[in-house]
Every structure is written in C-alpha cells, then in structure tokens.
Write a protein that holds these residues in place. Structure first.
Motif, short mmCIF file in Angstrom:
data_model
loop_
_atom_site.label_atom_id
_atom_site.label_comp_id
_atom_site.label_asym_id
_atom_site.label_seq_id
_atom_site.Cartn_x
_atom_site.Cartn_y
_atom_site.Cartn_z
N ARG A 26 50.38 30.77 94.76
CA ARG A 26 49.66 30.49 95.99
C ARG A 26 48.93 29.15 95.90
O ARG A 26 48.93 28.37 96.85
CB ARG A 26 48.65 31.59 96.27
N TYR A 27 48.33 28.88 94.76
CA TYR A 27 47.57 27.64 94.59
C TYR A 27 48.48 26.42 94.75
O TYR A 27 48.16 25.48 95.47
CB TYR A 27 46.90 27.60 93.22
N THR A 28 49.61 26.46 94.07
CA THR A 28 50.55 25.33 94.16
C THR A 28 51.05 25.17 95.58
O THR A 28 51.12 24.07 96.13
CB THR A 28 51.73 25.55 93.20
N TYR A 29 51.40 26.30 96.18
CA TYR A 29 51.96 26.28 97.52
C TYR A 29 51.00 25.64 98.51
O TYR A 29 51.39 24.86 99.38
CB TYR A 29 52.29 27.71 97.94
N LYS A 71 58.20 25.87 105.05
CA LYS A 71 57.41 26.72 104.16
C LYS A 71 57.12 28.05 104.85
O LYS A 71 56.91 28.09 106.07
CB LYS A 71 56.10 26.03 103.78
N ASP A 72 57.06 29.12 104.08
CA ASP A 72 56.67 30.45 104.56
C ASP A 72 55.34 30.80 103.91
O ASP A 72 55.31 31.11 102.72
CB ASP A 72 57.75 31.48 104.22
N ALA A 74 53.40 33.30 104.14
CA ALA A 74 53.21 34.68 103.69
C ALA A 74 53.89 34.94 102.36
O ALA A 74 53.52 35.87 101.64
CB ALA A 74 53.74 35.63 104.75
N LYS A 75 54.90 34.12 102.03
CA LYS A 75 55.69 34.37 100.81
C LYS A 75 55.52 33.28 99.76
O LYS A 75 56.19 33.35 98.71
CB LYS A 75 57.17 34.49 101.19
N ASN A 76 54.67 32.29 100.02
CA ASN A 76 54.51 31.18 99.06
C ASN A 76 55.86 30.58 98.70
O ASN A 76 56.14 30.28 97.53
CB ASN A 76 53.81 31.64 97.78
N THR A 77 56.69 30.42 99.68
CA THR A 77 58.07 29.99 99.46
C THR A 77 58.40 28.75 100.25
O THR A 77 58.08 28.65 101.44
CB THR A 77 59.05 31.12 99.83
N LEU A 78 59.06 27.83 99.56
CA LEU A 78 59.58 26.61 100.17
C LEU A 78 61.07 26.82 100.43
O LEU A 78 61.77 27.40 99.58
CB LEU A 78 59.39 25.44 99.22
N TYR A 79 61.56 26.36 101.57
CA TYR A 79 62.97 26.52 101.92
C TYR A 79 63.62 25.16 102.17
O TYR A 79 62.96 24.19 102.53
CB TYR A 79 63.13 27.36 103.18
#
Length: 121
Positions: A26-29, A71-72, A74-79
C-alpha cells in the motif's frame, strides 16, 4: 523494502490484447511513481508507460493509443492494458517503482519486478 510482483504475460496473435498486473504494498502504491518498461530480445530496456502518484500518465510514442496504464486503489495494483498488439511489442515487461521526487528530477526507477514475458506472433 519495495516488492513488485508482475503477472499477466503470455503469447498472443497480432491484433490481440493482454493485461499486465503489478501488485505492491500500500505504501509503495500510494507514495511512489510507477511504470512499465520492456526489454525486447537483443535490445536495451525501454520505457513503455509511467504514472505519477498524482495520476499523471506518460507513454512511449510507440504505444500511444494502444496501451493504457492504470491503478486499482482497492487492490494496490498497477495495470498495463495492451491492445492491438504487434510483433514488435514482444519483450520481457517489467514493473518498476521509485520515489516521485527522484523521478520528477530526472532520476531513474530503482525498484523492479521479476518481469513477465509477452510474445506477439
């Protein structure tokens, strides 16, 4: 410690689509600038797309209009959504992160995932 875990690569025919994912903390995101880079066979690594912590995006000319970085929260995800793929998009794709103040000042990304292979035939 910054960890980046990519997934979503594979083989696809020209004109097809793939979506790459990169999960991190989460921090990185929330605090880091993130991006996608690729290294074609026998060539140097090149930038594909980046996204600042404020959401500002940038793209390489070769992928503009075909690829979308997002970016999402809720999921701390990069697409990286890749459409209209071409054989020249074949490469190992890497997710990267770096502190935004460094990137904005011209620095390079310092944290990298393990890579995911994309092959377009």
């Amino acid at each position: 410690h910054v960890q980046l875990v990519e997934s979503g690569g594979g083989s696809v025919q020209a004109g097809g689509s793939l979506r790459l994912s990169c999960v991190t903390s989460r921090y990185t995101y929330m605090r880091y600038c993130m991006g996608w880079f690729r290294q074609p066979p026998g060539k140097e690594r090149e930038g594909v797309a980046t996204i600042d912590s404020d959401g500002t995006t940038s793209y390489a000319d070769s992928v503009k209009g075909r690829f979308t970085i997002s970016k999402d929260n809720a999921k701390n995800t990069l697409y990286l959504q890749m459409n209209s793929l071409k054989p020249e998009d074949t490469a190992m794709y890497y997710c990267a992160a770096e502190r935004c103040w460094l990137v904005r000042g011209g620095g390079t990304f310092g944290y990298w995932g393990q890579g995911t292979q994309v092959t377009v035939s």
